[in-house]
Motif scaffolding. Sequence first.
Motif, mmCIF file in Angstrom:
data_model
loop_
_atom_site.group_PDB
_atom_site.id
_atom_site.type_symbol
_atom_site.label_atom_id
_atom_site.label_comp_id
_atom_site.label_asym_id
_atom_site.label_seq_id
_atom_site.Cartn_x
_atom_site.Cartn_y
_atom_site.Cartn_z
ATOM 1 N N GLU A 1 -7.321 -0.210 -11.434
ATOM 2 C CA GLU A 1 -8.092 0.792 -10.690
ATOM 3 C C GLU A 1 -9.533 0.322 -10.515
ATOM 4 O O GLU A 1 -10.109 0.445 -9.430
ATOM 5 C CB GLU A 1 -8.040 2.144 -11.404
ATOM 6 C CG GLU A 1 -8.573 3.284 -10.572
ATOM 7 C CD GLU A 1 -8.236 4.647 -11.145
ATOM 8 O OE1 GLU A 1 -8.291 5.611 -10.369
ATOM 9 O OE2 GLU A 1 -7.917 4.755 -12.342
ATOM 10 N N TYR B 1 -3.531 -0.197 -16.179
ATOM 11 C CA TYR B 1 -3.709 0.606 -14.969
ATOM 12 C C TYR B 1 -5.198 0.851 -14.692
ATOM 13 O O TYR B 1 -5.636 0.801 -13.541
ATOM 14 C CB TYR B 1 -2.968 1.930 -15.078
ATOM 15 C CG TYR B 1 -1.474 1.852 -14.824
ATOM 16 C CD1 TYR B 1 -0.796 0.645 -14.724
ATOM 17 C CD2 TYR B 1 -0.728 3.012 -14.690
ATOM 18 C CE1 TYR B 1 0.571 0.598 -14.489
ATOM 19 C CE2 TYR B 1 0.643 2.981 -14.451
ATOM 20 C CZ TYR B 1 1.285 1.764 -14.353
ATOM 21 O OH TYR B 1 2.636 1.729 -14.109
ATOM 22 N N ARG B 2 -5.995 1.096 -15.729
ATOM 23 C CA ARG B 2 -7.443 1.316 -15.541
ATOM 24 C C ARG B 2 -8.115 0.071 -14.990
ATOM 25 O O ARG B 2 -9.004 0.154 -14.148
ATOM 26 C CB ARG B 2 -8.096 1.724 -16.862
ATOM 27 C CG ARG B 2 -7.899 3.171 -17.194
ATOM 28 C CD ARG B 2 -8.747 3.583 -18.374
ATOM 29 N NE ARG B 2 -8.430 4.950 -18.752
ATOM 30 C CZ ARG B 2 -8.467 5.414 -19.978
ATOM 31 N NH1 ARG B 2 -8.824 4.626 -20.973
ATOM 32 N NH2 ARG B 2 -8.153 6.659 -20.232
ATOM 33 N N GLY C 1 -9.972 -1.944 -7.754
ATOM 34 C CA GLY C 1 -9.732 -1.371 -6.433
ATOM 35 C C GLY C 1 -8.336 -1.608 -5.895
ATOM 36 O O GLY C 1 -8.111 -1.529 -4.697
ATOM 37 N N GLN D 1 0.835 -1.188 0.000
ATOM 38 C CA GLN D 1 0.000 0.000 0.000
ATOM 39 C C GLN D 1 0.874 1.245 0.000
ATOM 40 O O GLN D 1 1.844 1.346 0.751
ATOM 41 C CB GLN D 1 -0.920 -0.004 1.219
ATOM 42 C CG GLN D 1 -1.967 1.082 1.165
ATOM 43 C CD GLN D 1 -3.080 0.824 2.168
ATOM 44 O OE1 GLN D 1 -3.013 -0.089 2.973
ATOM 45 N NE2 GLN D 1 -4.099 1.648 2.107
ATOM 46 N N THR E 1 0.289 6.768 -10.376
ATOM 47 C CA THR E 1 -0.568 5.662 -9.943
ATOM 48 C C THR E 1 0.037 5.025 -8.711
ATOM 49 O O THR E 1 1.224 4.713 -8.678
ATOM 50 C CB THR E 1 -0.709 4.626 -11.082
ATOM 51 O OG1 THR E 1 -1.231 5.280 -12.239
ATOM 52 C CG2 THR E 1 -1.626 3.490 -10.687
ATOM 53 N N GLN E 2 -0.805 4.845 -7.701
ATOM 54 C CA GLN E 2 -0.355 4.380 -6.402
ATOM 55 C C GLN E 2 -1.196 3.185 -5.957
ATOM 56 O O GLN E 2 -2.412 3.149 -6.174
ATOM 57 C CB GLN E 2 -0.531 5.527 -5.409
ATOM 58 C CG GLN E 2 0.125 5.359 -4.103
ATOM 59 C CD GLN E 2 0.032 6.649 -3.281
ATOM 60 O OE1 GLN E 2 -0.782 7.530 -3.556
ATOM 61 N NE2 GLN E 2 0.847 6.742 -2.266
ATOM 62 N N VAL F 1 -5.421 0.017 -7.293
ATOM 63 C CA VAL F 1 -4.599 1.216 -7.431
ATOM 64 C C VAL F 1 -5.484 2.439 -7.601
ATOM 65 O O VAL F 1 -6.672 2.326 -7.904
ATOM 66 C CB VAL F 1 -3.621 1.121 -8.650
ATOM 67 C CG1 VAL F 1 -2.689 -0.067 -8.511
ATOM 68 C CG2 VAL F 1 -4.364 1.094 -9.957
ATOM 69 N N ARG F 2 -4.876 3.599 -7.432
ATOM 70 C CA ARG F 2 -5.551 4.875 -7.691
ATOM 71 C C ARG F 2 -4.633 5.679 -8.602
ATOM 72 O O ARG F 2 -3.450 5.853 -8.321
ATOM 73 C CB ARG F 2 -5.776 5.643 -6.399
ATOM 74 C CG ARG F 2 -6.445 7.002 -6.644
ATOM 75 C CD ARG F 2 -6.607 7.849 -5.402
ATOM 76 N NE ARG F 2 -6.876 7.071 -4.208
ATOM 77 C CZ ARG F 2 -6.229 7.232 -3.055
ATOM 78 N NH1 ARG F 2 -5.287 8.145 -2.936
ATOM 79 N NH2 ARG F 2 -6.511 6.490 -2.005
ATOM 80 N N SER F 3 -5.200 6.168 -9.703
ATOM 81 C CA SER F 3 -4.444 6.999 -10.630
ATOM 82 C C SER F 3 -4.928 8.432 -10.514
ATOM 83 O O SER F 3 -6.135 8.687 -10.512
ATOM 84 C CB SER F 3 -4.631 6.520 -12.075
ATOM 85 O OG SER F 3 -4.080 5.241 -12.241
ATOM 86 N N ARG F 4 -3.974 9.350 -10.425
ATOM 87 C CA ARG F 4 -4.293 10.774 -10.383
ATOM 88 C C ARG F 4 -3.414 11.483 -11.384
ATOM 89 O O ARG F 4 -2.191 11.297 -11.385
ATOM 90 C CB ARG F 4 -4.026 11.343 -8.984
ATOM 91 C CG ARG F 4 -4.953 10.766 -7.942
ATOM 92 C CD ARG F 4 -5.720 11.893 -7.276
ATOM 93 N NE ARG F 4 -6.827 11.363 -6.506
ATOM 94 C CZ ARG F 4 -6.860 11.329 -5.202
ATOM 95 N NH1 ARG F 4 -5.843 11.780 -4.495
ATOM 96 N NH2 ARG F 4 -7.911 10.858 -4.574
ATOM 97 N N ILE G 1 -3.378 1.103 -3.589
ATOM 98 C CA ILE G 1 -4.254 1.453 -2.471
ATOM 99 C C ILE G 1 -4.742 0.228 -1.724
ATOM 100 O O ILE G 1 -5.179 0.332 -0.592
ATOM 101 C CB ILE G 1 -5.465 2.304 -2.912
ATOM 102 C CG1 ILE G 1 -6.311 1.581 -3.944
ATOM 103 C CG2 ILE G 1 -5.005 3.652 -3.400
ATOM 104 C CD1 ILE G 1 -7.628 2.277 -4.266
#
Length: 152
Positions: A66, A62-63, A69, A37, A79-80, A71-74, A82
């Motif tokens: 995401e 990556y999508r 649930g 995490q 991309t991190q 990773v989170r991409s901003r 989570i």
Amino acid sequence: MTANGISISVNHASPVPPYEQLRAQLADLIAVGRLGQGARLPSVRQLASDLGLANNTVVRAYRELEAAGLVRSRRGSGTQVIAPSATTDIEAKLAEHASTYAAAARQLNATNDEALAAIRYALAHLDKPYPGQVTSPCPGREQALGEGNHAT
């Protein structure tokens, strides 16, 4: 590509699409705790360049991560991861592996019945040695499981 002791590769000759190979490898690394995490994934451009892929291939992987649930991409911050590392939810892990298998079966133009038959066969023969295979004895295993109680 190898970064921080983590190796990711794509087999361009595989029937499994590159985005799915990438997604499955990253999901597995997250599931076993190799990507914990808060860990940052490489940028889309960097990973695409390292693996010889188009940017959109990495974006799709990556999508999908995401949407699961993991990773989170901003925009602008990358991309991190989570999801907590070392996930113990067996259904989630099985779903990930099943998705990878289903994608491979589709690439082979296998029917649903053929794909399911292959899984049933693999499960039925999982604990049976292949001809010539040496196995270590596990006393009492057959009695504990009961003959014929293997998944079929």
